[in-house]
Motif scaffolding. Sequence first.
Motif, PDB file in Angstrom:
ATOM      1  N   TYR A  49       7.091  -0.388  -9.060  1.00  0.00           N
ATOM      2  CA  TYR A  49       6.040  -1.212  -8.251  1.00  0.00           C
ATOM      3  C   TYR A  49       5.955  -2.706  -8.915  1.00  0.00           C
ATOM      4  O   TYR A  49       5.848  -3.398  -7.975  1.00  0.00           O
ATOM      5  N   SER A  73       2.866   1.775  -3.119  1.00  0.00           N
ATOM      6  CA  SER A  73       2.034   2.227  -4.339  1.00  0.00           C
ATOM      7  C   SER A  73       2.001   3.707  -4.338  1.00  0.00           C
ATOM      8  O   SER A  73       1.617   4.132  -5.474  1.00  0.00           O
ATOM      9  N   LYS A  74       1.995   4.450  -3.391  1.00  0.00           N
ATOM     10  CA  LYS A  74       1.972   5.789  -3.169  1.00  0.00           C
ATOM     11  C   LYS A  74       2.964   6.458  -3.856  1.00  0.00           C
ATOM     12  O   LYS A  74       2.877   7.838  -4.319  1.00  0.00           O
ATOM     13  N   THR A  75       4.197   6.004  -3.872  1.00  0.00           N
ATOM     14  CA  THR A  75       5.568   6.815  -4.076  1.00  0.00           C
ATOM     15  C   THR A  75       6.238   6.332  -5.142  1.00  0.00           C
ATOM     16  O   THR A  75       7.044   6.821  -5.844  1.00  0.00           O
ATOM     17  N   TRP A  88       0.977  -1.355   0.046  1.00  0.00           N
ATOM     18  CA  TRP A  88      -0.033  -0.001  -0.191  1.00  0.00           C
ATOM     19  C   TRP A  88       0.963   1.186  -0.147  1.00  0.00           C
ATOM     20  O   TRP A  88       0.535   2.200  -0.788  1.00  0.00           O
ATOM     21  N   GLU A  89       1.692   1.212   0.906  1.00  0.00           N
ATOM     22  CA  GLU A  89       2.658   2.560   0.966  1.00  0.00           C
ATOM     23  C   GLU A  89       3.499   2.828  -0.229  1.00  0.00           C
ATOM     24  O   GLU A  89       3.742   3.753  -0.485  1.00  0.00           O
ATOM     25  N   ARG A 133       6.630  12.686  -6.167  1.00  0.00           N
ATOM     26  CA  ARG A 133       6.241  11.554  -5.805  1.00  0.00           C
ATOM     27  C   ARG A 133       7.025  11.043  -4.464  1.00  0.00           C
ATOM     28  O   ARG A 133       6.645  10.219  -3.665  1.00  0.00           O
ATOM     29  N   GLU A 183       8.526  13.084  -2.713  1.00  0.00           N
ATOM     30  CA  GLU A 183       8.176  13.915  -1.268  1.00  0.00           C
ATOM     31  C   GLU A 183       9.372  14.862  -0.984  1.00  0.00           C
ATOM     32  O   GLU A 183       9.762  15.180  -0.078  1.00  0.00           O
TER      33      GLU A 183
END
Length: 701
Positions: free
Chosen positions: A440, A432-434, A429-430, A576, A578
């Motif tokens: 991925y 997939s955000k970045t 999950w985490e 992405r 951050e």
Amino acid sequence: MLAYFFISDSPTMDVVRTRSLRFVSSLPTRLYRALPAVILGFLFNILDAVSTGILLFPNDDRAFRSLQLQGLSMYIMSTLTSQLVMTLGGSRFPGAMGTTLIEIFPFLRGIAIDIRGALGDNHPGLIPTVMAAYALTSILTGAAFVILGILKLGNLVTYFPQTVLTGAIGAIGVSLFILGLELPFPSSSSPLSLSNAASTLFAKQHLGLLAATFFPALFLSVSLRSHYIELWTRGLVRSAFYIPIYLLIIPTIFWIAVPALGVSKQSLVATGWLFSVDSEIITSSSSGFVASWNYWTLFDFRLVQWWSLKSAIQNLVLLVVIGVLNLPIYVPTLAFTLDVSYDMNYELFGQGVANILAGLVGTVPNLIQYSYSVYFTRAKGGRFELAIVSALTAVLIICSGLLLPYVPTILASALVLFLGIELFLEAIWEASKTLSWMEYAIVLATLTACTFLGFAEGFGVGIGAAAAVYLMYGVIDSPARVTRWNEWNELQQLNARVLILSGYIFFASVPSLEKAVLAPPAPATFFILDYSRAHRIETAAARVLLRLMRELRLKDSMVVACGVRPNSGLHADFIRAEVPLVFDPAVRPLLAGIATFETRAACLAWCQREHARRLLNANKPEELDQQTQEQAFMGFCRLFDFQLTTVLADLSSEDSPLAPVPRFIEAGGRIVVYLPGQVIPHKAESLRYGWELGRTRAIQG
């Protein structure tokens, strides 16, 4: 002479006495602040030991049937040796928690089965040989770590793709989840597999165990991630006390419900709600304590059959290899999660010492624990808290035999399930955000292969997938190239270091980038990263800028980027990851961001102004000495043919004792030194002052 020693020792004794009093006075506050981390760390050790320690030996009704408590105490002793070494400086992570390496359990049990096949169940040297083999695995694993650390081979792990490490961590979460599901089932149940998963998990006698373990673990994981639950509980789920209190509620409810329902202890053991402990190994002394440390009595080197280790050589070698491969997974991922720097060579040497010590005390290998270390650190745990946890763990060895029969299996299972869910979500999950979709895909390939093919095979599949993906983007032009400043722009004289990156920037660029920035031959004020030849950047490589920015700030240096266009693919990669890019630092506040420019010329101009501003702040006008002011004033007079007497003739006489500069300042003048490239402000106040001065002179005239 006696008086001399008394006088010279007195200041030292005063310092020692003062520090001792200060430590004693602050001890209650430190203990209170350490309470959440200590409870959490000790609870991890207890639940980890009772849930997996009894699995150290093969679980059958043959030669190893009476070694449950010995396996438990060996597990705790391995954890204790690891934590002692970590606490005393064996790791650079202050909150590093070490424990027995769960991933090697299949190989440990395989070694025992191989030796039993060579010697037979009734051979008197079977148990001593297995114990010697277990201790030997710790010594070999520790020796491998120490050799790698001494040879400085830890830097090689920097080239391991972060995506592969993330996938492997997710696979560890899957294995822990499966272990947590089958943990409470009685020994009479069939081992959990894909073919019988549905029939075993949803069997009538197992539904209560499944509900009592899975749903509490799932709710704990969801509550830590849900924004609505955080608001509803007013931030209680973010407290360091939340996880230990939540886990302690499970056995509290259990032991309240058992007497109320009138269920016997034998029935609870038979149905899997309590651990099954052979009564033959619970031997109480007159004081009531259980001899939990009696695994040392199993060693008898006169009976060890060393030749039988040939039959277990394959499992022994695989155990050492798997143990060594786990450290490059845990340490970089732990540093990445906690956002701290690390030294792999140092960690290798520390883990080697811990494992050699474990072998000398006759127990199994250990390793730094990723998930426990993360939660312990987030609970404000450090070396002081780890020292308390180590002391409590030492007490646990003495009373573990008394504790085990009263620990409900659902508590251990819920903890293992929770850790498995968290590691799995961290990877799936985490990430997939970045991560981009190609990155991925590597995570998913590694996770799937490690789960279904095995850890070593899966890690190889992940490396192969990562190599194929990165080869597509171009490996040859990825390292950072350091260029001379005059090669970049010959007209400027700034203390800058320019690094040009090109192509697809991924993990292979990180070592050269860190070496050029963090260990340059000479310190620099600006480290300019030129991305004009780069088209994309990997998430992990982009996040390296955050660590570089943080460490350079301590050296009064800064990272500057150029060649990045807003809303480009490269800009999206930084978003992405951050990484805070500030494209207009002259207008927007820079704060903790990275000054970023589209062109080299804009970057050059900003660095020039920033350099001038720093010099000006370091040499403020009011701090300039008289000689510097006189030099600046006379230089101004020569350049602009400025005559002081024409301005100050009516305010001073020829026989005035004051020199020109003091006379100028006394009359209201001010000397300000502007450096090359600095903008000279035009303030309204200065104009008004000049107009008022001219008006006054006109009136006087």
